[in-house]
Structure formats: C-alpha cells, structure tokens
Design an enzyme around this catalytic site. Structure first.
Site, PDB file in Angstrom:
ATOM      1  N   GLU A   1      -1.002  -3.364   1.671  1.00 31.78           N
ATOM      2  CA  GLU A   1      -2.180  -3.352   0.806  1.00 31.78           C
ATOM      3  C   GLU A   1      -1.822  -3.245  -0.668  1.00 31.78           C
ATOM      4  O   GLU A   1      -2.439  -3.911  -1.513  1.00 31.78           O
ATOM      5  CB  GLU A   1      -3.101  -2.200   1.215  1.00 31.78           C
ATOM      6  CG  GLU A   1      -3.801  -2.386   2.538  1.00 31.78           C
ATOM      7  CD  GLU A   1      -2.947  -2.031   3.737  1.00 31.78           C
ATOM      8  OE1 GLU A   1      -3.400  -2.247   4.878  1.00 31.78           O
ATOM      9  OE2 GLU A   1      -1.808  -1.529   3.532  1.00 31.78           O
TER      10      GLU A   1
ATOM     11  N   LYS B   1       2.247  -8.859  23.769  1.00 36.53           N
ATOM     12  CA  LYS B   1       0.948  -8.226  23.573  1.00 36.53           C
ATOM     13  C   LYS B   1      -0.022  -8.751  24.637  1.00 36.53           C
ATOM     14  O   LYS B   1      -0.136  -9.957  24.851  1.00 36.53           O
ATOM     15  CB  LYS B   1       0.423  -8.524  22.172  1.00 36.53           C
ATOM     16  CG  LYS B   1      -0.730  -7.640  21.739  1.00 36.53           C
ATOM     17  CD  LYS B   1      -1.047  -7.815  20.255  1.00 36.53           C
ATOM     18  CE  LYS B   1      -2.149  -6.851  19.830  1.00 36.53           C
ATOM     19  NZ  LYS B   1      -2.499  -6.997  18.399  1.00 36.53           N
TER      20      LYS B   1
ATOM     21  N   ARG C   1      -4.549   2.957   0.249  1.00 37.02           N
ATOM     22  CA  ARG C   1      -3.104   2.814   0.141  1.00 37.02           C
ATOM     23  C   ARG C   1      -2.701   2.029  -1.109  1.00 37.02           C
ATOM     24  O   ARG C   1      -1.521   1.991  -1.459  1.00 37.02           O
ATOM     25  CB  ARG C   1      -2.579   2.114   1.391  1.00 37.02           C
ATOM     26  CG  ARG C   1      -2.813   2.897   2.674  1.00 37.02           C
ATOM     27  CD  ARG C   1      -3.019   1.998   3.889  1.00 37.02           C
ATOM     28  NE  ARG C   1      -1.908   1.123   4.173  1.00 37.02           N
ATOM     29  CZ  ARG C   1      -0.923   1.415   5.033  1.00 37.02           C
ATOM     30  NH1 ARG C   1      -0.917   2.567   5.669  1.00 37.02           N
ATOM     31  NH2 ARG C   1       0.043   0.559   5.268  1.00 37.02           N
TER      32      ARG C   1
END
Length: 639
Positions: free
Chosen positions: A377, A289, A405
């Site tokens: 979640e 990243k 969610r």
C-alpha cells in the site's frame, strides 16, 4: 451437514496433543477429513475458502511436529488458518466463524492461546515472529521454537523485507515457512513471484548438507564463527555451480525447498530435520489454492471468499436479489473506465485488490493503464505520486483499513507537494464479518489533520461518479474519496458526470426543530430516521449532507448555527477526531454555543458480524438514530 460419525479421526482431535498421538501414516486421512469438514461448513457459513483448503497439510504437519502452544506459530494475514482453528479446540464452534458473537474471522490471542499474534493485515508475521524468538532466547527458553507462516503474496509487502533483513543479522532460530501458491487473492505480481517460480534446491543436496553439518557439529568444529564463514562459502559455491543466486541464502538465511506442500508425510520429515537447527531458516513449499475442491482449484480468485455454495455441484448461491442496487465497487470501476476513455492521462493503481475494487473493468479494456502493485500500500501511494509528478492522474484504490499502512506516504509523498493523486478508499466504515482488522473506521479522523488534502464521501452512487469526475479536474491536488463496501440504494447508478464545487455541502431537507448533519452513505439512514420521527411526532427536522470533511462548508455551518440550537452529527467513522469533531471545533472557534450530539463509531474496536447487526449494536441503524432524534426533540422542547 455431515455427522460426527462420518469422520474417523476428526472427532478424536480436540487439541494438537491428540493429533500428535496419531501415527504419521494416519495424517493423510486426517487432512482428508479436515478438508471435507471445511467444505461442508463453509458451503453454508461463508468464509475464506480456497486459502484454507490449500494450507491443510502444512497446518497438520506444523501442529504434529511442534509442541504448540508452547512452540509458537505466527500466521500471516490469517486467511489460511481455518484448519488451525479446527485442530486447536474450536472444531465444534467453527460453524459460528465470522458470525455475530461467534469465532473471530482471523486468529487473535484474545480467542485462543494457540493464536500467538493478531492477523488480518499482511506481511507482519516475520517481524512479529522474530521479536518472539528473540524474547524466548533472552528469557533462556532456547528449547521453544517459533515459526512464521507467510504466503507469496504477503512476501511482496515491504514489511516482509524489513523483517527478513533484520532476521539475517539478529541472533535467532526462527523458521519461516513460505507458502507459495502463486496466488494471493488476485494473482501474485512482481519480481518476487517470478523469482519464486524459478527457485529450486535439490533434496539430495539438502540431505548431504544436513549430514555434513551434523558430523562437523559432533566433532565440535562447527562453532558460530566458522558456521558463518562456511555458509557464505557454500552459498557462493552453489551460486557458481547452479548459475542461480538464492536471495534468502544471500541474506544468510538457510533455504530449504521447494517441497510439495500437499505431501503431509514429507512435510513432517522435512520439519523434523530442520526443527532443531540453529540460525534463521526458510522452508519453501508449493501449494494449490483451493486444493481438494475442483471448482476452487480451477478459479481460485472467485473461490477466495465465494459466499454460500452447493458443495456437490460447485454452484455459488448468489445473495443479491434481481434489480438490487449496484455495488459502489462496480460504480467505481465503470466510472474509472469512462473517465479513462475521456482522458489518456488517467491511470488505475491498486495493491493486490483489482477484483475486489472492480479495477478489473479498466484492466480488461486498457491493460496498460492499470497497475496491480501487489500487497504494497505504501508503494502504491508513492508510485502514484511519482506518476502524478510527471503529469498523469492516478486513481489509487485502497481498502480504507489497509490505507493505514500508507499514512506516511500520503503525507510525505502526495499531500506535501499537493500532487493530483486520487485516493479512493474502498470499504470505508463498517465492513461486516471480517471484523476489527478490516473495518474502515479511522480514515477520516486520521487524514483530517493533513494539509493540502481534500476529503469527500458520496451520499449515493451518483455522487460517487460526480466526485470521481471532480477529483480528476485540474487544480484539486490530493483528493480522497471514501465509500463503503457493497450496495447503495439506487437501482440505476449511472448519471452524467458533473463537477461538484469542492467544499460545498447541500441541504437535503429544510426544517426548523432540529438539524442533522451527515457525511457519506450513512446519510441515507439519517434520512430514514428523520422520516420516521417526523411521522411519529409531527416535528420538522432539517437534514444537511456535508459531502466534504475537508474543506468544511463553513457557510453551511454558519447557516445551521444561526437557526438551530440543537445539532446531531452522524458519520460512519470513529467519533474521536472525525466529522462531528470538525463541526464542534469550527463552531467553538466561532463562539457558537449550540448543543451538538455526535453519533459515530465508539472509542473501541468493533467486533465482527453482519453490517445490520453491528449498526444496530452501535445505535447507527434507523431505530438507533431515531431514538437519538426523539431525545433531542424532547430536550429542545424543555429548553
């Protein structure tokens, strides 16, 4: 900004077809130019930086090997898709990315045919891509390829596992590319992360396997029935020899890799080899990243979305002025730590966003009292409910949009038993440049019908501290506190902890011409508009802060209904089913015939832009609210 003449290949690539016209040996130079362009543009126009830098070679290889847009690329989340935008006809418009009326923050089919599905929330790419691949096969389009690109962080989401499970026993030719950088926004967590770190498959083994499969197919011996049996035998034999079980091959999904995600030539070779293989496949690549920009490689979390920065020095340009009000997120983090010091039963839980929500403040001092559960979640809520059932007091912090969610978990696992789970819904209301997938628009309307639930929103930072203190006191059950992204208005956010009576609003300012009811920090805008209109007209406008959407302060509403014929409600959530609807329902049930004007988010998805631009568009800035107040005062005089 660099000039077009500073690039050799990029100005010639207006579609992926232009990319495919290049020699494969040119692709590393293309990747270098894309990366330079990303750094150049994002230094001045902030966006999701490190993720997109890390996916450049993968994106170039995918568009080079596959015939997009006929072949379908399905991105997960979309943080990594800036190179994809640049290669698909949006290079010149890319400086408008995330700006008001500019390119959208995440891939969406409403913007480009190369964007095959909606992005923004995590873990949906495998399920969506599987559905697309099944549809192409049912339409007889066997030559069309479908590729799902998913990161290691999103792979921790439950929907990813549901998609994998269905992929394993549904006829399909799906390719799943697992972009593994061991870094979602904060570090990836959980068993899947550890598994991916250890997983390996020999390149020599894969080449031998490819060759044998091709030879058996050419002899006509490798039909579907025999292929399944051979695959199961092969997986069992490899597990025995390597003393390692491959979870993907255990689900009959062919596994390839891991391979270097920054070697674009090798990626092209591997993708070409597996492109036309039948059956589900997973290519595992390792990436970094922030690749190609040393500060981002060194501190990927900070550089996920760093804001503006000086590209030469790597110095981030802070937009917050000295002595500016504190962010609600920092107030939450500090208050949680103070409460945890007072009460050993208090626990922090967050699904992959400890830095964004400032739960890192608790993690640094009490690492055993805070849990980052990954992009999960629903699990975060049920995990919190399990702890609450056995006597702990979890503060479960989820961004409002992502809490959607976990709707069933909130109902079934927390509210049903009245468990003391404290749901802190961060980023409620308009969030700005991340757009419609991230606005916290629906929480109040969605949660209001659920029994055994308390729903509150603080007017300012002091009220947030007081609500957090109140929520953890015994007897309140499941408690929701919603608050916005960014700064409030108080230069000194700290205040003593005090209990707020649940279901009790307050009168911020008396008046007799008109009543304004607000909930949450948007009440500050209402107060500004009231002051402006009163100065202009000499009117006397009352202002009430409801504080609680549920339970409503019915005594306050009775008082308002008794003295006012015209009422304006203001909320930072969808107008259908929200606070204004709750007020209307109560007054209607009481037989009150007051005129109620509701202000809130419209029945449509709100685009992206700065919060100031969007509030102005929605008529929820000071001038927009003042305009409504003038209209209501004029009508009141006519009445």
């Amino acid at each position: 900004m660099e000039k077009e003449s500073d690039y050799t290949f990029l100005p010639r690539i207006n579609t992926p077809a232009d990319l495919r016209a290049l020699a494969v040996e040119d692709l590393p130079k293309v990747c270098d130019e894309v990366r330079r362009y990303l750094i150049d543009v994002l230094a001045q126009n902030p966006g999701h930086f490190a993720s997109s830098l890390g996916a450049v070679e993968l994106t170039v290889a995918l568009h080079y090997v596959y015939d997009t847009p006929s072949d379908l690329l399905v991105w997960d989340v979309g943080h990594q898709a800036y190179c994809h935008k640049i290669l698909t006809g949006r290079r010149d418009a890319f400086p408008t990315n995330r700006k008001y009326h500019g390119l959208r923050p995440f891939p969406t089919p409403t913007e480009s045919p190369y964007d095959t599905f909606a992005c923004g929330h995590a873990s949906n790419s495998i399920s969506a891509a599987l559905g697309m691949n099944v549809a192409t096969l049912m339409h007889g389009q066997k030559e069309r390829h479908v590729v799902a690109v998913i990161g290691d962080g999103a792979m921790s989401g439950g929907l990813s596992f549901e998609g994998l499970n269905n992929t394993s026993d549904t006829p399909n030719n799906l390719l799943i590319v697992l972009n593994d950088n061991n870094m979602s926004i904060d570090h990836s967590v959980g068993g899947m992360k550890q598994y991916l770190l250890q997983l390996h498959t020999s390149g020599w083994y894969n080449r031998l396997r490819f060759g044998i499969a091709r030879r058996l197919s050419s002899w006509g011996w490798l039909n579907d029935r025999r292929k399944g049996a051979i695959l199961r035998f092969n997986n069992a034999l490899k597990s025995l020899l390597t003393n390692q079980q491959n979870v993907f091959e255990g689900m009959n999904i062919r596994y390839f890799g891991p391979t270097d995600g920054h070697n674009v030539v090798e990626l092209v070779r591997v993708l070409r080899e597996i492109k036309d293989m039948s059956g589900p496949k997973l290519l595992h690549i390792h990436t970094v990243k922030g690749k190609g920009y040393e500060p981002a490689e060194r501190e990927a979390t900070i550089w996920h979305a760093p804001g503006r920065f000086d590209k030469k020095s790597g110095r981030r340009i802070e937009s917050k002025a000295p002595n500016a009000p504190t962010r609600f997120q920092d107030v939450f983090g500090q208050a949680l730590l103070e409460l945890a010091r007072q009460n050993p039963d208090i626990i922090g839980v967050t699904p992959a966003m400890p830095t964004g929500c400032s739960m890192t403040i608790l993690m640094q001092e009490m690492p055993d009292r805070a849990f980052d559960v990954g992009i999960a979640e629903g699990h975060a809520v049920t995990f919190s409910a399990g702890m609450a059932k056995e006597g702990l007091i979890p503060f479960c912090n989820i961004y409002s949009s992502f809490a959607q969610r976990a709707y069933d978990n909130i109902i079934h696992d927390a509210a049903l038993l009245g468990l003391p789970v404290i749901l802190c819904l961060d980023r409620a209301g308009i969030v700005g440049e991340d757009g419609p997938t991230h606005h916290g628009a629906f929480d109040m309307a969605a949660l209001r019908p659920i029994p055994h639930l308390t729903i509150a929103s603080p007017y300012d930072e002091h009220e947030l501290r007081r609500l957090m203190y109140t929520a953890q006191l015994p007897g309140h059950g499941t408690f929701v506190i919603r608050y916005p992204r960014g700064c409030g208005r108080l230069s000194e956010p700290n205040c003593p902890f005090e209990e707020i009576p649940v279901g009790r609003g307050r009168c911020m300012k008396p008046g007799h011409d008109l009543a304004v009811l607000s909930i949450g920090p948007i009440g500050n805008v209402a107060a500004d508009a009231i002051a402006q209109v009163e100065q202009e007209t000499g009117a006397d406008i009352a202002h009430y802060d409801l504080r609680f959407l549920k339970p409503l302060d019915t005594a306050l509403l009775d008082e308002v209904a008794k003295h006012f014929q015209r009422i304006v409600t203001i909320e930072d959530g969808v107008i259908m089913g929200g606070m204004g609807s709750a007020v209307l329902e109560y007054l209607s049930d009481k037989g009150c015939h007051a005129n109620v004007r509701r202000l809130g988010l419209p029945d449509e998805f709100v685009e992206h832009g700065s919060p100031a631009e969007l509030y102005r568009q929605l008529g929820l800035d000071c001038e927009g609210v003042a305009r409504v107040l003038r209209e209501e005062l004029t009508q009141a005089r006519r009445d």
